[in-house]
Design a protein around this motif. Structure first.
Motif, PDB file in Angstrom:
ATOM      1  N   GLU A  34       0.828  -1.208   0.000  1.00 51.16           N
ATOM      2  CA  GLU A  34       0.000   0.000   0.000  1.00 51.16           C
ATOM      3  C   GLU A  34       0.867   1.265   0.000  1.00 51.16           C
ATOM      4  OE1 GLU A  34      -3.831   0.029   0.123  1.00 51.16           O
ATOM      5  OE2 GLU A  34      -2.852  -1.602  -0.979  1.00 51.16           O
ATOM      6  N   VAL A  35       1.938   1.257   0.793  1.00 50.18           N
ATOM      7  CA  VAL A  35       2.832   2.418   0.821  1.00 50.18           C
ATOM      8  C   VAL A  35       3.597   2.522  -0.501  1.00 50.18           C
ATOM      9  CG1 VAL A  35       4.890   3.397   1.924  1.00 50.18           C
ATOM     10  CG2 VAL A  35       3.033   2.484   3.330  1.00 50.18           C
ATOM     11  N   GLY A  36       4.062   1.389  -1.016  1.00 47.69           N
ATOM     12  CA  GLY A  36       4.794   1.395  -2.279  1.00 47.69           C
ATOM     13  C   GLY A  36       3.961   1.908  -3.441  1.00 47.69           C
ATOM     14  N   ALA A  37       2.666   1.602  -3.410  1.00 44.34           N
ATOM     15  CA  ALA A  37       1.762   2.032  -4.489  1.00 44.34           C
ATOM     16  C   ALA A  37       1.248   3.454  -4.289  1.00 44.34           C
ATOM     17  CB  ALA A  37       0.579   1.063  -4.579  1.00 44.34           C
ATOM     18  N   GLY A  38       1.590   4.067  -3.157  1.00 43.75           N
ATOM     19  CA  GLY A  38       1.121   5.421  -2.886  1.00 43.75           C
ATOM     20  C   GLY A  38      -0.300   5.486  -2.368  1.00 43.75           C
ATOM     21  N   HIS A  39      -0.855   4.345  -1.957  1.00 44.13           N
ATOM     22  CA  HIS A  39      -2.228   4.308  -1.445  1.00 44.13           C
ATOM     23  C   HIS A  39      -2.295   4.666   0.042  1.00 44.13           C
ATOM     24  CE1 HIS A  39      -3.058   1.220  -4.854  1.00 44.13           C
ATOM     25  NE2 HIS A  39      -3.100   2.463  -5.286  1.00 44.13           N
ATOM     26  N   ARG A  40      -1.159   4.625   0.702  1.00 42.42           N
ATOM     27  CA  ARG A  40      -1.082   4.967   2.120  1.00 42.42           C
ATOM     28  C   ARG A  40       0.205   5.747   2.357  1.00 42.42           C
ATOM     29  NH1 ARG A  40      -2.207   4.091   7.264  1.00 42.42           N
ATOM     30  NH2 ARG A  40      -4.074   2.846   6.978  1.00 42.42           N
ATOM     31  N   ALA A  41       0.141   6.710   3.263  1.00 45.00           N
ATOM     32  CA  ALA A  41       1.336   7.481   3.629  1.00 45.00           C
ATOM     33  C   ALA A  41       2.323   6.578   4.365  1.00 45.00           C
ATOM     34  CB  ALA A  41       0.941   8.658   4.523  1.00 45.00           C
ATOM     35  N   PRO A  42       3.600   6.928   4.356  1.00 44.40           N
ATOM     36  CA  PRO A  42       4.570   6.175   5.146  1.00 44.40           C
ATOM     37  C   PRO A  42       4.085   6.026   6.587  1.00 44.40           C
ATOM     38  CG  PRO A  42       5.700   7.713   3.730  1.00 44.40           C
ATOM     39  CD  PRO A  42       4.240   8.017   3.584  1.00 44.40           C
ATOM     40  N   ALA A 155      12.342  -6.148   4.308  1.00 44.10           N
ATOM     41  CA  ALA A 155      11.931  -6.635   2.991  1.00 44.10           C
ATOM     42  C   ALA A 155      11.776  -5.418   2.091  1.00 44.10           C
ATOM     43  CB  ALA A 155      10.621  -7.413   3.076  1.00 44.10           C
ATOM     44  N   HIS A 156      12.204  -5.546   0.843  1.00 45.28           N
ATOM     45  CA  HIS A 156      12.098  -4.472  -0.140  1.00 45.28           C
ATOM     46  C   HIS A 156      11.230  -4.975  -1.284  1.00 45.28           C
ATOM     47  CE1 HIS A 156      15.624  -1.977   1.364  1.00 45.28           C
ATOM     48  NE2 HIS A 156      15.723  -3.090   2.064  1.00 45.28           N
ATOM     49  N   ARG A 157      10.194  -4.219  -1.596  1.00 41.98           N
ATOM     50  CA  ARG A 157       9.351  -4.626  -2.728  1.00 41.98           C
ATOM     51  C   ARG A 157       8.418  -3.492  -3.141  1.00 41.98           C
ATOM     52  NH1 ARG A 157       6.320  -9.614  -0.106  1.00 41.98           N
ATOM     53  NH2 ARG A 157       8.508 -10.106   0.149  1.00 41.98           N
ATOM     54  N   GLY A 158       8.110  -3.481  -4.429  1.00 43.83           N
ATOM     55  CA  GLY A 158       7.108  -2.555  -4.950  1.00 43.83           C
ATOM     56  C   GLY A 158       7.359  -1.098  -4.632  1.00 43.83           C
ATOM     57  N   GLY A 159       8.621  -0.676  -4.602  1.00 43.01           N
ATOM     58  CA  GLY A 159       8.907   0.734  -4.343  1.00 43.01           C
ATOM     59  C   GLY A 159       8.892   1.108  -2.876  1.00 43.01           C
ATOM     60  N   ALA A 160       8.855   0.118  -1.989  1.00 42.70           N
ATOM     61  CA  ALA A 160       8.810   0.409  -0.554  1.00 42.70           C
ATOM     62  C   ALA A 160       9.746  -0.523   0.200  1.00 42.70           C
ATOM     63  CB  ALA A 160       7.387   0.276  -0.024  1.00 42.70           C
ATOM     64  N   VAL A 161      10.070  -0.116   1.443  1.00 43.43           N
ATOM     65  CA  VAL A 161      10.869  -0.949   2.332  1.00 43.43           C
ATOM     66  C   VAL A 161      10.072  -1.192   3.608  1.00 43.43           C
ATOM     67  CG1 VAL A 161      12.092   1.095   3.230  1.00 43.43           C
ATOM     68  CG2 VAL A 161      13.051  -1.175   3.589  1.00 43.43           C
TER      69      VAL A 161
END
Length: 258
Positions: A34-42, A155-161
């Motif tokens: 969700e964070v990686g996709a920009g659907h939720r703030a960090p 874990a690193h995935r989809g533009g997020a850590v």
């Protein structure tokens, strides 16, 4: 990718009611996406545990790490998380666990070791305010003069850590050694007294209730980086519950590395 800093982001806090071990695994899997996709703030998520658990790393062997019979005898659920690293022994009142879900840009250009140190720095500062001289010990530990306090995994995935940390507020060393095989190997020649010294809980070092330690940690993060109050959205919780049932509660996932 241009590197960002903590204050470049609108950090939000999730601190929900106690949840099952499998649901916590699912929430980590869901929220990093969700964070990686920009659907939720960090987000900083403080976990509350509804039941005792052993959490093994994504690539660990189940039979090598855990005495399943002992876990069953003590009513301890065994779950596998999405990140690497070692096994964690969890009891609800004795453990402080948190996850950070951040854009990849926050650690862009950093080595794994540098990323761990960077993402752990705020909690080491919080421990300092509590009177504990703590430091980062590569690759994934937070330790003190009294002994190890916490272990981290990423874990690193989809533009997020995803960076999550389990801290020992208190610990039943005898029970831990019954359930974790790796603990026996490391400590059996030294006895339980030495085992207690290897992991020195926050309770003995601070004298504060668990809730007070968490409160001070949150306040320190908020002071350094800014932190709004948020909650799980109904759709996030519903999707995580399905994921917990279909994936993280399944024998197939748990025994993926037998």
């Amino acid at each position: 990718m241009i590197r960002t800093d903590w204050r470049d982001h609108d950090w939000q806090l999730i601190h929900a009611a106690p949840q099952s071990p499998s649901l916590h695994m699912a929430l980590d899997d869901l929220l990093i996406h969700e964070v990686g996709a920009g659907h939720r703030a960090p987000t900083l998520r403080i976990w509350e545990w509804a039941a005792p658990a052993v959490v093994i790393g994504r690539f660990q062997s189940l039979r090598n790490e855990v005495d399943a019979d002992a876990a069953r005898r003590h009513g301890i659920e065994i779950v596998r998380r999405v990140s690497g690293g070692g096994a964690m022994f969890i009891e609800p009142g004795n453990t402080i666990t948190y996850s950070i879900y951040a854009p990849q840009s926050l650690v862009s250009g950093l080595s794994f070791q540098e990323a761990y140190a960077f993402l752990d720095a705020w909690v080491i500062g919080a421990l300092g305010e509590l009177g504990i001289k703590a430091w980062y010990q590569p690759l994934n530990d937070i330790t003190s003069e009294g002994g190890k306090i916490a272990g981290a995994a990423q874990a690193h995935r989809g533009g997020a850590v995803l960076h999550h940390v389990t801290m020992a507020y208190d610990i039943d060393t005898t029970k831990m050694l019954e359930v974790l095989r790796i603990g026996r190997e490391k400590l059996s020649d030294k006895g339980t007294a030495s085992a207690a010294k290897r992991v020195d809980p926050l309770r003995s070092q601070t004298g504060l209730p668990r809730a007070a330690v968490i409160e001070r940690m949150i306040a320190h993060f908020r002071h350094l980086h800014g932190l709004g109050d948020d909650s799980l959205r109904p759709d996030e919780l519903a999707r995580a519950e399905v994921l917990a049932q279909d994936k993280f509660s399944s024998a197939r996932w748990l025994t993926d590395v037998p």
